[in-house]
Motif scaffolding. Structure first.
Motif, PDB file in Angstrom:
ATOM      1  N   ASN C  86       9.821   0.022  -5.785  1.00 29.44           N
ATOM      2  CA  ASN C  86      10.684   0.457  -4.690  1.00 29.44           C
ATOM      3  C   ASN C  86      10.632  -0.604  -3.594  1.00 29.44           C
ATOM      4  O   ASN C  86       9.660  -0.679  -2.834  1.00 29.44           O
ATOM      5  N   LYS C  87      11.686  -1.387  -3.520  1.00 33.80           N
ATOM      6  CA  LYS C  87      11.673  -2.519  -2.604  1.00 33.80           C
ATOM      7  C   LYS C  87      11.697  -2.085  -1.141  1.00 33.80           C
ATOM      8  O   LYS C  87      11.155  -2.773  -0.279  1.00 33.80           O
ATOM      9  N   LEU C  88      12.306  -0.941  -0.871  1.00 32.69           N
ATOM     10  CA  LEU C  88      12.341  -0.444   0.501  1.00 32.69           C
ATOM     11  C   LEU C  88      10.925  -0.126   0.996  1.00 32.69           C
ATOM     12  O   LEU C  88      10.553  -0.488   2.112  1.00 32.69           O
ATOM     13  N   HIS C  89      10.133   0.527   0.153  1.00 28.92           N
ATOM     14  CA  HIS C  89       8.750   0.825   0.532  1.00 28.92           C
ATOM     15  C   HIS C  89       7.978  -0.460   0.807  1.00 28.92           C
ATOM     16  O   HIS C  89       7.220  -0.550   1.773  1.00 28.92           O
ATOM     17  N   VAL C  90       8.179  -1.435  -0.055  1.00 25.74           N
ATOM     18  CA  VAL C  90       7.460  -2.695   0.121  1.00 25.74           C
ATOM     19  C   VAL C  90       7.905  -3.371   1.411  1.00 25.74           C
ATOM     20  O   VAL C  90       7.085  -3.921   2.153  1.00 25.74           O
ATOM     21  N   LEU C  91       9.192  -3.299   1.706  1.00 23.79           N
ATOM     22  CA  LEU C  91       9.687  -3.897   2.955  1.00 23.79           C
ATOM     23  C   LEU C  91       9.037  -3.222   4.175  1.00 23.79           C
ATOM     24  O   LEU C  91       8.585  -3.905   5.100  1.00 23.79           O
ATOM     25  N   HIS C  92       8.968  -1.891   4.153  1.00 21.24           N
ATOM     26  CA  HIS C  92       8.326  -1.172   5.263  1.00 21.24           C
ATOM     27  C   HIS C  92       6.867  -1.598   5.408  1.00 21.24           C
ATOM     28  O   HIS C  92       6.366  -1.836   6.506  1.00 21.24           O
ATOM     29  N   HIS C  93       6.180  -1.699   4.274  1.00 22.29           N
ATOM     30  CA  HIS C  93       4.787  -2.135   4.295  1.00 22.29           C
ATOM     31  C   HIS C  93       4.671  -3.529   4.911  1.00 22.29           C
ATOM     32  O   HIS C  93       3.788  -3.795   5.742  1.00 22.29           O
ATOM     33  N   TYR C  94       5.580  -4.414   4.530  1.00 18.53           N
ATOM     34  CA  TYR C  94       5.571  -5.784   5.041  1.00 18.53           C
ATOM     35  C   TYR C  94       5.803  -5.797   6.551  1.00 18.53           C
ATOM     36  O   TYR C  94       5.087  -6.490   7.299  1.00 18.53           O
ATOM     37  N   LEU C  95       6.793  -5.019   6.999  1.00 19.66           N
ATOM     38  CA  LEU C  95       7.095  -4.970   8.433  1.00 19.66           C
ATOM     39  C   LEU C  95       5.881  -4.488   9.226  1.00 19.66           C
ATOM     40  O   LEU C  95       5.553  -5.031  10.290  1.00 19.66           O
ATOM     41  N   THR C  96       5.213  -3.455   8.700  1.00 17.99           N
ATOM     42  CA  THR C  96       4.028  -2.901   9.371  1.00 17.99           C
ATOM     43  C   THR C  96       2.901  -3.929   9.419  1.00 17.99           C
ATOM     44  O   THR C  96       2.300  -4.180  10.472  1.00 17.99           O
ATOM     45  N   THR C  97       2.628  -4.525   8.265  1.00 19.65           N
ATOM     46  CA  THR C  97       1.533  -5.491   8.173  1.00 19.65           C
ATOM     47  C   THR C  97       1.718  -6.656   9.143  1.00 19.65           C
ATOM     48  O   THR C  97       0.768  -7.106   9.786  1.00 19.65           O
ATOM     49  N   LYS C  98       2.939  -7.133   9.236  1.00 22.44           N
ATOM     50  CA  LYS C  98       3.220  -8.294  10.070  1.00 22.44           C
ATOM     51  C   LYS C  98       3.614  -7.912  11.496  1.00 22.44           C
ATOM     52  O   LYS C  98       3.921  -8.795  12.307  1.00 22.44           O
ATOM     53  N   VAL C  99       3.634  -6.599  11.789  1.00 25.42           N
ATOM     54  CA  VAL C  99       4.081  -6.112  13.102  1.00 25.42           C
ATOM     55  C   VAL C  99       5.436  -6.739  13.456  1.00 25.42           C
ATOM     56  O   VAL C  99       5.625  -7.355  14.510  1.00 25.42           O
ATOM     57  N   LEU C 100       6.361  -6.602  12.521  1.00 24.51           N
ATOM     58  CA  LEU C 100       7.692  -7.194  12.667  1.00 24.51           C
ATOM     59  C   LEU C 100       8.726  -6.119  12.966  1.00 24.51           C
ATOM     60  O   LEU C 100       8.719  -5.048  12.357  1.00 24.51           O
ATOM     61  N   ASP C 101       9.632  -6.425  13.881  1.00 26.42           N
ATOM     62  CA  ASP C 101      10.794  -5.575  14.132  1.00 26.42           C
ATOM     63  C   ASP C 101      11.830  -5.840  13.033  1.00 26.42           C
ATOM     64  O   ASP C 101      12.159  -7.001  12.773  1.00 26.42           O
ATOM     65  N   ALA C 102      12.332  -4.779  12.391  1.00 26.40           N
ATOM     66  CA  ALA C 102      13.307  -4.950  11.310  1.00 26.40           C
ATOM     67  C   ALA C 102      14.512  -5.767  11.754  1.00 26.40           C
ATOM     68  O   ALA C 102      15.142  -6.453  10.947  1.00 26.40           O
ATOM     69  N   LYS C 103      14.822  -5.708  13.045  1.00 23.76           N
ATOM     70  CA  LYS C 103      15.982  -6.458  13.558  1.00 23.76           C
ATOM     71  C   LYS C 103      15.858  -7.963  13.366  1.00 23.76           C
ATOM     72  O   LYS C 103      16.846  -8.682  13.348  1.00 23.76           O
TER      73      LYS C 103
END
Lengths: 165, 165, 165, 165
Positions: C86-103
């Motif tokens: 599930n690529k969406l889950h992985v993307l969320h995990h990545y954003l959290t880990t890197k403290v990145l704003d999805a924007k």
């Protein structure tokens, strides 16, 4: 036979180059020295069909690689000349061995080492992406590139012109 | 020489990049770490012809893979610089070693690591699918893409312009 | 930035799919089970350049093959997620880990498993030969196909828009 | 369903050829006799999606190579007929085994060995680069070539026409 096609009615034998004719001219180079080529399945069908209907098919190539021999054997081509430094000499040898009139031979090549043999054969053909010097002298220029159906195109046209396809 | 071609009459040496110039830029990646490239048979013919007629041919590449060295050796290219982090430095070294005037050198590249060397060489050429920044500065833009005859096109044009093809 | 380009000024991170994005979607299948892919040298240059200038680059792929990991490591990409069902889950995990704003994230995909992640990311891009359902939703459609410079095109455009190329 | 599309509403099963349909027809020939083919990732997605939604997918091929079996198994295709000298016979066997009405079967081929089976199946499709004799008889001609998304195009069209995509 479409209006722009030459007269294919005398062709009894096909003599083919490998690189750039039966392949797209790419050599995939491996660290063990192996050079892999991609052959085309539709060319293969046409070659088998031609052999089944009694046409002669020969291959003349300057290279010598086991994979090429295996593919040509798989297609049923018995007259395979590898390591040919002078393709014209090999063509003459082939004509003599088979007691063939050059007029009945269609030679298909794509680059300058094929030029003299193309001029001796009764007909010549080349892929759409052949070298400029070859495009200028070929009796028939394919719509397809080498390795992308050029050989299929020529064999199918000849056999259809003769009602054998 | 067609009207739009630059003046190729001074070229005595060709300096070539590998990936994207002698190949289409594809790296076929295997699990043992090997990266396979596809070289073009018509480029190969032109390189051999140039060497036979006394032109110099050198290759400068940032990579270092045994398969590349083997292919270049098969073509008879002796001046092969691998692992070149700064292509301009390597070009200067080559010019010095061969006592060559930069004006007589045609450098062929496709991307930004080639840019400075292309500007130092007397002439530069790039494949039709070179990076935008390279298309802007090349003395000659090929009709053919890298690995699909771009090198052949340049060498053939130069040698024909000089009456040596 | 050309008139038709979207506003690339917020992009700080690139998240890339592999098959069909970093490759042309071909899987070369060998008898030992190995599936070989072709990566593009110009994409590689752009990825290295982006990393050198401080951009983040991550890869999310459903597959897991050693050759892919090795190529991505060679390019310096450290955030590589393989076997992603599930690529969406992985993307969320990545954003959290890197403290990145999805924007600030540009996600580049080519097929339906990428769709949700493309809609969550601030920007999305796809190769010219992406699936129809993806072409419809991407913020930016490349002129280039997957494996033929699509990734290079996007990274170069973003970095040029930000004056970092 | 666009205006020019045939009526795909009865299709329940897809029967596919390999070379030239699931691949671009290239056979990469190695010195150990191995013939490598390139499968397309987007075709693969469509096949998995069709199987998940209850469609039947079978493959009939004249060849028999371990790499092909492995790729088809990876996609979840269980009905794989290799070494098929007469594809029509194999198709009849498949229809009988699965108690399938030929009207519900879409057969996708690219060359003459597929012709009879294409005429028996309720619908037929072919890649854009199929042989001329096949282009003439197919119910649906793809916009895409073999190995470049032709199978994806057909499966996606059928499933969308039936509201299952």
């Amino acid at each position: 036979m479409t209006p722009q096609d030459p007269d294919f009615s005398h062709v009894k034998a096909f003599v083919l180059d490998v690189d750039g004719v039966l392949t797209d001219g790419r050599l995939y180079c491996f660290n063990d020295g192996q050079q892999v080529r991609a052959f085309n399945i539709k060319d293969g069908y046409a070659i088998r069909n031609a052999l089944n209907k009694g046409y002669l098919v020969a291959v003349i190539t300057a290279k010598d690689e086991e994979s090429v021999r295996m593919r040509l054997a798989q297609l049923g081509i018995q007259d395979v000349y590898v390591g040919a430094e002078n393709k014209l000499h090999v063509l003459h040898h082939y004509l003599t061995t088979k007691v063939l009139d050059a007029k009945t031979v269609l030679y298909m090549g794509d680059d300058i080492p094929d030029r003299e043999a193309m001029q001796v054969a009764g007909m010549s053909a080349c892929p759409a992406d052949a070298a400029d010097d070859i495009l200028l002298i070929a009796s028939y220029r394919c719509f397809n590139n080498g390795g992308e159906g050029a050989v299929r195109e020529v064999i199918e046209k000849v056999m259809k012109a003769q009602g054998n396809w």
